[in-house]
Design an enzyme around this catalytic site. Structure first.
Site, short mmCIF file in Angstrom:
data_model
loop_
_atom_site.label_atom_id
_atom_site.label_comp_id
_atom_site.label_asym_id
_atom_site.label_seq_id
_atom_site.Cartn_x
_atom_site.Cartn_y
_atom_site.Cartn_z
N TYR A 200 22.27 104.08 30.50
CA TYR A 200 23.07 102.87 30.27
C TYR A 200 24.32 102.94 31.12
O TYR A 200 25.10 103.88 30.98
CB TYR A 200 23.49 102.76 28.80
CG TYR A 200 22.41 102.23 27.89
CD1 TYR A 200 21.34 103.05 27.50
CD2 TYR A 200 22.46 100.94 27.40
CE1 TYR A 200 20.36 102.56 26.66
CE2 TYR A 200 21.48 100.45 26.55
CZ TYR A 200 20.43 101.27 26.19
OH TYR A 200 19.45 100.78 25.36
N HIS A 378 14.44 91.82 19.76
CA HIS A 378 14.54 93.05 20.54
C HIS A 378 14.09 94.27 19.75
O HIS A 378 14.67 94.60 18.72
CB HIS A 378 15.98 93.24 21.03
CG HIS A 378 16.15 94.37 21.98
ND1 HIS A 378 15.66 94.34 23.26
CD2 HIS A 378 16.75 95.57 21.84
CE1 HIS A 378 15.96 95.47 23.88
NE2 HIS A 378 16.63 96.25 23.04
#
Ligand code: NAG
Ligand code: NAG
Ligand code: NAG
Length: 576
Positions: A200, A378
């Site tokens: 990330y 998600h």
């Protein structure tokens, strides 16, 4: 009355907005260049009805159809109007360029019809899946819509008063010409993607100053490495974030606290355009705000030497829309210290996150009705289904999101077929179903693609300060009984089922948060969700997820949400 409204909107901006806010028919297209033929439509769910309203600047007969190729042959047609003997309306089909034949089975129902100021308006409805082979099979693909009309009520050859336009009825996205439009760019510059499966990257940044408030109306992904860029989220930062930086996320930096989702994109998604009455506010009062761009790189083959400059292009306008858009993150998060895992060898394991909006008034007062128009669901790799139930007074009103064929590689923001109102006191339940049949280890909840998430990002207006409303089972109630532990290396379905039931019946801890405040409620319960509706035809059988199998899986891709905010909450809950 679309043309009339369009005309007025040149002078009165609110009239245009009323077009988009008919909750049962949120979508609208002119089928012709001259704006004489206007179609509005909406639907409840893919197993239910689709409602159309056709408005034509003519007092003669009007006709609308669904065609395999844009021509008449093989098309499914309705013809109606208001004649000397009142309203007439028939469901027909065309076998060639000749008078359409009336169907034996009339599957379109006329709801209303009127004639006013030279315009004919007819409103009609059919099942999305009619089970009649004379009716067009509506899918979530672009469909050639056809129209024709006459100058009198005697149905005869239409001459040049005909046309076709391709529209995706079940996965509609308006298109604004943004060629000359201004945009903000939220992107990274030549960052090195490390050779690890999950990375990330976070960039904390400010946008160039805009002195007055503007609205972002379109989010366009700009992707350099399609093979590794998995999702991008743009978050608002709270006022204490005052410095830019560009580095790995979730390393304990202050920017981890930026968690109000402003915009998003998920793998498989394209450009996302907001409905015409809402925009994401930028500039003006919110000028000094920092934003955090988070990019999730999924690099399972640990490729080296990847340099990336991906991001989001945010098209904006000074012509303010009626409402500011908000994104509410719902679902479940979990911390490692909570004993909440998905056991291996479980083909259908259910996890729930709940949100009781009764508690919203502790952070926002008064709480307006929230008009929900889209959703992005998600999960990570083990997710197979996501359903978002909407409850009022303990009774389920319907679904805010439904994907029976969840696909990790296709995460799109899906516009709902009608606008759903969340009133204060309503409850939202997010149900995620996982399949860990091919796993030998337990699956944790977390950030990595092999960890799991269960989230539904709800797109609504008008925006309120609340950013997320999530929950987790209070596992401190778990005893050390064998049945209360995550079944490890077992394939005993009873043991797995027992553990699932234990998690579901524990009190659920709800955490509601705005930028700077949290409110915690330890006593939530998971309500029973209704079965996903299905349609069974005698000869034809359609899958529950919709005509083409992924209609309902059009998760609003352009808006991936809030992993980061969740982290902050996680940290916060951990402290608790
Ligand atoms: C269609 O009819 C309406 C109502 O009479 C009128 O306001 C509008 O201007 C017409 N549209 C066009 C394109 O002529
Ligand atoms: C990124 O790399 C490209 C190619 O080496 C170079 O042209 C560009 O200027 C670099 N961008 C930045 C912001 O450093
Ligand atoms: C779960 O996954 C296994 C292996 O990938 C597959 O064979 C099975 O059909 C799946 N079961 C369900 C209920 O999805």
């Amino acid at each position: 009355m679309c043309p009339l409204l369009l005309f007025l909107s040149l002078f009165l901006s609110w009239t245009k907005q009323t077009l988009a806010t008919d909750p049962s028919m949120p979508f609208m297209e002119y089928l012709d260049q001259d704006h004489l033929v206007c179609l509005k439509w909406g639907y409840d769910n893919l197993q239910g009805h689709i409602t159309f309203q056709l408005v034509v600047n003519s007092t003669g007969w009007v006709s609308f159809g669904l065609s395999p190729n844009g021509g008449m042959k093989g098309s499914d047609i309705v013809i109606g109007g208001l004649g000397p003997d009142g309203i007439y309306f028939t469901d027909r089909h065309a076998t060639g360029n000749s008078m359409p034949i009336v169907d034996e089975q009339q599957n379109y129902t006329l709801l209303s019809g009127n004639e006013n100021e030279g315009q004919t308006t007819i409103t009609f409805q059919r099942s999305i899946q009619t089970c009649d082979d004379k009716d067009f099979h509506i899918t979530a693909q672009p469909i050639k819509l056809i129209y024709a009309y006459g100058t009198t009520d005697e149905i005869s050859y239409h001459g040049a008063r005909r046309g076709t336009k391709e529209v995706n009825l079940l996965n509609y996205m308006p298109k604004t010409n943004s060629a000359n439009a201004k945009y903000l760019l939220a992107k990274v510059d030549n960052i090195t993607v490390p050779p690890v499966s999950t990375y990330y990257h976070c960039k904390i940044m400010k946008f160039p100053k805009l002195n007055t408030k503007h609205h972002i109306y379109q989010i366009e992904p700009v992707i350099e490495n399609y093979d590794v860029v998995h999702h991008m989220l743009l978050y608002h930062c709270p006022p204490f974030v005052t410095e830019p930086y560009d580095k790995q996320c979730y390393m304990g930096d202050v920017g981890d606290a930026c968690f109000g989702v402003a915009a998003s994109w998920g793998v498989g998604g394209g450009v996302y355009e907001l409905p015409e009455n809402v925009g994401i506010p930028v500039g003006g009062e919110v000028n000094d705000v920092f934003y955090r761009l988070e990019i999730h790189y999924n690099n399972p083959h640990n490729k080296t030497d990847i340099t990336d400059s991906s991001g989001l292009r945010l098209h904006y306008t000074a012509q303010l829309r009626q409402h500011d858009m908000g994104i509410l993150t719902t679902g479940l998060i979990s911390l490692s210290k909570l004993k909440l895992d998905i056991p291996p060898k479980a083909p259908q394991f259910h996890i729930y996150g709940i949100c009781n909006t009764t508690h919203f008034s502790e952070l926002v007062n008064p709480v307006p009705n929230l008009q929900v128009f889209a959703v992005l669901l998600h999960t990570h790799l083990a997710g197979r289904k996501v359903r978002v139930g909407h409850f009022r007074n303990g009774k389920q009103e319907g679904f805010l999101g439904l994907d029976e064929n969840y696909n990790f590689e296709m995460q799109q923001t899906v516009n709902l077929g009608n606008i759903r109102t969340i009133q204060q006191g309503d409850e939202i339940t997010v149900e995620c179903t996982y399949n860990t049949s091919n796993r030998n280890e337990i699956t944790k909840f977390g950030l990595g693609t092999t960890d799991e998430m269960c989230l539904a990002f709800i797109f609504y207006y008008p925006a309120i300060k609340i950013k997320s409303c999530i929950s987790h089972p209070n596992t401190t109630y778990l005893s050390n009984n064998r049945n209360d532990k995550t079944p490890g290396d077992t394939s005993d379905p009873d043991e797995i089922a027992e553990y699932e039931t234990v998690l579901k019946t524990l009190p659920q801890v709800q955490v509601i948060s705005s930028d700077m405040k949290f409110s915690i409620h330890p006593d939530g319960v998971i309500r029973k969700m209704i079965e996903t509706p299905t349609v069974a035809c005698q000869n034809l059988s359609y899958s529950v997820s919709g005509p083409n199998g992924n209609a309902s899986s059009k998760l609003c891709t352009s808006w991936i949400v809030n992993t980061a905010g969740i982290i902050v909450l996680l940290i916060w809950i951990a402290i608790m």
